[in-house]
Scaffold this motif. Structure first.
Motif, PDB file in Angstrom:
ATOM      1  N   ALA A 315       5.243   0.276   8.742  1.00 24.30           N
ATOM      2  CA  ALA A 315       4.404  -0.790   9.286  1.00 24.30           C
ATOM      3  C   ALA A 315       4.414  -1.968   8.311  1.00 24.30           C
ATOM      4  N   ILE A 316       4.867  -3.113   8.769  1.00 28.02           N
ATOM      5  CA  ILE A 316       4.848  -4.346   7.970  1.00 28.02           C
ATOM      6  C   ILE A 316       3.658  -5.165   8.453  1.00 28.02           C
ATOM      7  N   LEU A 317       2.657  -5.300   7.599  1.00 27.80           N
ATOM      8  CA  LEU A 317       1.386  -5.893   8.000  1.00 27.80           C
ATOM      9  C   LEU A 317       1.090  -7.155   7.204  1.00 27.80           C
ATOM     10  N   ASN A 318       0.481  -8.113   7.878  1.00 29.55           N
ATOM     11  CA  ASN A 318       0.008  -9.331   7.222  1.00 29.55           C
ATOM     12  C   ASN A 318      -1.182  -8.965   6.335  1.00 29.55           C
ATOM     13  N   GLY A 319      -0.946  -8.914   5.039  1.00 30.16           N
ATOM     14  CA  GLY A 319      -1.993  -8.503   4.113  1.00 30.16           C
ATOM     15  C   GLY A 319      -3.067  -9.538   3.905  1.00 30.16           C
ATOM     16  N   ASP A 320      -2.838 -10.776   4.368  1.00 34.13           N
ATOM     17  CA  ASP A 320      -3.838 -11.826   4.224  1.00 34.13           C
ATOM     18  C   ASP A 320      -4.825 -11.852   5.390  1.00 34.13           C
ATOM     19  N   ASP A 321      -4.557 -11.054   6.417  1.00 33.91           N
ATOM     20  CA  ASP A 321      -5.423 -10.994   7.594  1.00 33.91           C
ATOM     21  C   ASP A 321      -6.209  -9.687   7.532  1.00 33.91           C
ATOM     22  N   GLN A 322      -7.512  -9.791   7.363  1.00 36.75           N
ATOM     23  CA  GLN A 322      -8.333  -8.604   7.163  1.00 36.75           C
ATOM     24  C   GLN A 322      -8.232  -7.627   8.333  1.00 36.75           C
ATOM     25  N   LYS A 323      -8.214  -8.157   9.566  1.00 36.98           N
ATOM     26  CA  LYS A 323      -8.150  -7.268  10.727  1.00 36.98           C
ATOM     27  C   LYS A 323      -6.818  -6.533  10.785  1.00 36.98           C
ATOM     28  N   VAL A 324      -5.754  -7.175  10.353  1.00 37.67           N
ATOM     29  CA  VAL A 324      -4.453  -6.513  10.312  1.00 37.67           C
ATOM     30  C   VAL A 324      -4.420  -5.517   9.153  1.00 37.67           C
ATOM     31  N   ARG A 325      -4.967  -5.906   8.016  1.00 37.19           N
ATOM     32  CA  ARG A 325      -4.958  -5.035   6.838  1.00 37.19           C
ATOM     33  C   ARG A 325      -5.720  -3.735   7.112  1.00 37.19           C
ATOM     34  N   ASN A 326      -6.763  -3.826   7.933  1.00 32.42           N
ATOM     35  CA  ASN A 326      -7.542  -2.636   8.262  1.00 32.42           C
ATOM     36  C   ASN A 326      -6.722  -1.597   9.026  1.00 32.42           C
ATOM     37  N   MET A 327      -5.634  -2.033   9.659  1.00 34.09           N
ATOM     38  CA  MET A 327      -4.810  -1.106  10.445  1.00 34.09           C
ATOM     39  C   MET A 327      -4.023  -0.145   9.562  1.00 34.09           C
ATOM     40  N   ALA A 328      -3.954  -0.438   8.268  1.00 33.15           N
ATOM     41  CA  ALA A 328      -3.186   0.417   7.352  1.00 33.15           C
ATOM     42  C   ALA A 328      -3.728   1.831   7.301  1.00 33.15           C
ATOM     43  N   GLY A 329      -5.011   1.992   7.569  1.00 31.73           N
ATOM     44  CA  GLY A 329      -5.610   3.314   7.496  1.00 31.73           C
ATOM     45  C   GLY A 329      -5.478   4.132   8.765  1.00 31.73           C
ATOM     46  N   MET A 330      -4.795   3.606   9.755  1.00 38.42           N
ATOM     47  CA  MET A 330      -4.694   4.322  11.028  1.00 38.42           C
ATOM     48  C   MET A 330      -3.765   5.531  10.966  1.00 38.42           C
ATOM     49  N   ARG A 331      -2.748   5.459  10.106  1.00 32.36           N
ATOM     50  CA  ARG A 331      -1.756   6.533  10.052  1.00 32.36           C
ATOM     51  C   ARG A 331      -1.504   6.918   8.597  1.00 32.36           C
ATOM     52  N   SER A 332      -1.367   8.216   8.345  1.00 33.35           N
ATOM     53  CA  SER A 332      -1.035   8.686   7.001  1.00 33.35           C
ATOM     54  C   SER A 332       0.424   9.122   6.905  1.00 33.35           C
ATOM     55  N   ASP A 333       1.113   9.120   8.046  1.00 35.47           N
ATOM     56  CA  ASP A 333       2.497   9.601   8.067  1.00 35.47           C
ATOM     57  C   ASP A 333       3.508   8.466   8.176  1.00 35.47           C
ATOM     58  N   VAL A 334       3.066   7.222   7.902  1.00 36.04           N
ATOM     59  CA  VAL A 334       3.980   6.088   7.924  1.00 36.04           C
ATOM     60  C   VAL A 334       3.819   5.281   6.638  1.00 36.04           C
ATOM     61  N   GLU A 335       4.852   4.545   6.287  1.00 34.56           N
ATOM     62  CA  GLU A 335       4.793   3.677   5.108  1.00 34.56           C
ATOM     63  C   GLU A 335       4.203   2.329   5.509  1.00 34.56           C
ATOM     64  N   VAL A 336       3.391   1.760   4.665  1.00 32.22           N
ATOM     65  CA  VAL A 336       2.773   0.464   4.929  1.00 32.22           C
ATOM     66  C   VAL A 336       3.223  -0.531   3.881  1.00 32.22           C
ATOM     67  N   ILE A 337       3.680  -1.673   4.332  1.00 43.56           N
ATOM     68  CA  ILE A 337       4.067  -2.762   3.431  1.00 43.56           C
ATOM     69  C   ILE A 337       3.245  -3.986   3.799  1.00 43.56           C
ATOM     70  N   PHE A 338       2.520  -4.519   2.840  1.00 44.07           N
ATOM     71  CA  PHE A 338       1.736  -5.729   3.039  1.00 44.07           C
ATOM     72  C   PHE A 338       2.560  -6.949   2.619  1.00 44.07           C
ATOM     73  N   THR A 339       2.525  -7.973   3.429  1.00 47.09           N
ATOM     74  CA  THR A 339       3.172  -9.234   3.080  1.00 47.09           C
ATOM     75  C   THR A 339       2.149 -10.356   3.199  1.00 47.09           C
ATOM     76  N   GLY A 340       2.282 -11.370   2.362  1.00 48.44           N
ATOM     77  CA  GLY A 340       1.357 -12.488   2.441  1.00 48.44           C
ATOM     78  C   GLY A 340       1.428 -13.388   1.233  1.00 48.44           C
ATOM     79  N   LEU A 341       0.577 -14.392   1.233  1.00 52.85           N
ATOM     80  CA  LEU A 341       0.565 -15.377   0.159  1.00 52.85           C
ATOM     81  C   LEU A 341      -0.378 -14.975  -0.972  1.00 52.85           C
ATOM     82  N   SER A 342      -1.352 -14.124  -0.668  1.00 54.47           N
ATOM     83  CA  SER A 342      -2.314 -13.713  -1.692  1.00 54.47           C
ATOM     84  C   SER A 342      -1.658 -12.780  -2.702  1.00 54.47           C
ATOM     85  N   PRO A 343      -1.927 -12.971  -3.987  1.00 53.14           N
ATOM     86  CA  PRO A 343      -1.351 -12.088  -5.023  1.00 53.14           C
ATOM     87  C   PRO A 343      -2.136 -10.798  -5.212  1.00 53.14           C
TER      88      PRO A 343
END
Length: 559
Positions: A315-343
């Motif tokens: 899952a490639i997720l917009n890490g700068d969007d809180q609602k999108v970032r919250n989706m990272a916890g939906m699955r434990s069997d997939v890899e999550v990569i956050f992308t964005g401008l925030s360091p």
């Protein structure tokens, strides 16, 4: 006197021709709007009710019926029946002779006679022809010296008046057949995907930025792989199935799909056709808020892409969007990569962003020790990337594409080369040069974030005067006026030299926002059409000026 009655009969045939011509153009116009509303009866019905005074109960139709009733009730005592007939015929030619209201020849998105549209046109025509056919036959049968004008005119006006209802009836009758064809088409596409086990499916969704991200991913991945990507804004079940059934070949290694949603359940339907190996979610915003009802409902629908992601997928997720970032916890069997401008929490991020008339340049950094899940990305990678794209959101989209490339095994240098070759998506912050004038074409953008970014990009140009032409934004539900008002305030903070607002009613909140933000009212021009805006703009333009076209409403919103 025979010549006189013959002349009246010929005049009746002229009226039949005029009414037939008007009905054909009115019917074609309605078919065009129905197609623009995705063949959805509920959305087309809402459009009809919004235009009740011009489409459901148009003034010429009601006026001619009123004239006919007055003629029958009052004028026959003062005028001969022949004179009344001539009056009615003249009025009918005068009111129905023009078809400019229904002319779609200059439409932004033309009517396409697909197989579905041909079926609908046939049924619609069948339903529409009987009233004028019977009425005309009755008028000629009833009339002694010449056709009965009352019967002739009443039936033709009634037939034209009923066209919107007959179109809805035709679409309703065809619905079971269309559903059958769609299910068969979707089953064929799903079977084809299942028979290609080596194919990797990348699916992209979000409130906005889907199409741009899709083409950036395509530009990156095709540096090494054989990629099949849906064209344009193909993001509906039938659009995706058409590409899979007709364009996807056995030699393709990756399929890149854009998945759109206007209602809850849309993403589930698309994922049943093609289950993704990689899911990209660009953001959650207020686009299509009118049909969803709330931002929470939008987030819930978009998150279906994560639920349908294959086990072991990414899952490639917009890490700068809180609602999108919250989706990272939906699955434990997939890899999550956050992308964005925030360091702070992104695996792949951008810094040192600069813009000029050739596009943008930024430094991409990969930091794998951030985020909810451990990332397989190799940390410490850096690459300086230049693209012919504008806007901060274009950098965000490029980071999504870079993530897709890196997890596919591409080196950062290969990602850089792919992004450098990416062309702007047509009408989405597309930079053009015309006779010494820079044009920023953002005509296909209609969301608050993209609109503000476009204005910010415009303000970054230093040479020449800056102009904005916009009709505001649509399909934002209860927040539409508020968002357009905020857009006006944003423009006031980054003031162009002149703003052209297209549409008196549509742009009233934008006008209010501009003036509330302190923008001079004298620098605002409200026009009725894009052509009028362009005409007035030409009187002001000089070499070196910059023009932003921010959104261009579809024909179904022209008012």
């Amino acid at each position: 006197m025979i010549w006189y009655y013959t002349a009246i009969e010929l005049f009746c045939w002229v009226v039949i021709f005029v009414m037939l011509r008007n009905a054909i153009y009115r019917g074609q116009y309605l078919l065009h709007i129905f197609q623009q509303n995705g063949y959805k009866i509920n959305e087309f019905s809402r459009w009809l009710f919004r235009h009740w005074n011009t489409i459901l109960f148009p003034v010429p139709h009601l006026a001619l019926i009123l004239v006919a009733l007055i003629g029958v009730a009052y004028l026959e005592d003062w005028l001969t029946s022949t004179a009344v007939t001539v009056v009615l015929l003249i009025f009918s030619v005068f009111w129905f002779g023009s078809i400019s209201q229904y002319d779609i020849s200059a439409a932004k998105k033309p009517l396409v006679y697909t197989a579905r549209m041909l079926r609908l046109t046939a049924v619609f025509s069948f339903f529409s022809v009987w009233i004028p056919l019977i009425g005309t036959s009755f008028a000629f049968y009833r009339g002694s010296l010449y056709p009965d004008a009352y019967s002739l005119i009443f039936t033709w006006v009634l037939a034209s008046l009923l066209l919107p209802y007959l179109l809805v009836l035709g679409a309703t009758v065809l619905y079971p057949l269309e559903l059958f064809f769609q299910n068969r088409f979707k089953k064929k596409a799903a079977t084809k995907i299942q028979n290609m086990p080596g194919l990797k499916v990348i699916a992209i969704t979000g409130s906005y930025g889907k199409t741009s991200t899709k083409f950036l991913i395509d530009a990156v991945l095709k540096e090494r792989y054989n990629v099949c990507t849906t064209p344009g804004s193909y993001n509906t079940p039938m659009g995706i199935c058409k590409v899979i059934n007709n364009d996807l070949q056995a030699s393709h290694q990756i399929l890149v799909l854009e998945m759109g949603a206007r209602y809850e359940g849309n993403i589930d339907e698309l994922c049943k056709i093609a289950q993704p190996d990689v899911a990209v979610i660009t953001n959650i915003g207020v686009s299509h808020l009118e049909s969803f009802g709330s931002v929470e409902a939008i987030a819930q629908t978009k998150s279906a892409l994560i639920r349908h992601l294959k086990s072991g997928g990414t899952a490639i997720l917009n890490g700068d969007d809180q609602k999108v970032r919250n989706m990272a916890g939906m699955r434990s069997d997939v890899e999550v990569i956050f992308t964005g401008l925030s360091p702070d929490h992104n695996h792949i991020r951008a810094r040192d962003i600069t813009y000029d008339e050739n596009g943008c340049t930024f430094e991409m950094q990969v930091v794998s020790d951030k985020g909810v899940h451990d990332s397989s990305l190799r940390t410490g990678l850096q690459e300086r990337i230049s693209m012919s794209l504008l806007g901060e959101h274009s950098v965000m989209n490029a980071l999504h594409a870079a993530a897709a490339g890196l997890i596919a095994g591409l080196r950062p240098a290969t990602v850089r080369i792919g992004l450098s070759k990416a062309a702007p998506v047509e009408h989405r912050l597309e930079l053009k040069k015309r006779n010494g004038v820079l044009v920023i074409d953002d005509a296909f953008n209609s969301n608050p974030v993209g609109a503000r970014n476009a204005v910010s990009v415009l303000s970054s140009f230093r040479a020449g005067k800056k102009y904005v032409i916009t009709p505001g934004m649509i399909e934002l539900g209860d927040r539409q006026d508020e968002e357009n008002r905020e857009f006006g305030k944003w423009m006031a903070k980054h003031p162009p030299d002149h703003v052209f607002l297209v549409g008196q009613n549509q742009t009233r909140p934008v006008f209010e926002g501009l003036t509330l933000g302190g923008y001079p009212e004298g620098n605002i021009t409200v026009v009725s059409s894009l052509n009028e805006a362009n005409s007035k703009l030409q009187q002001k333009l000089k070499a070196g000026d910059v023009v932003l076209y921010e959104n261009d409403l579809p024909d179904s919103y022209s008012e």
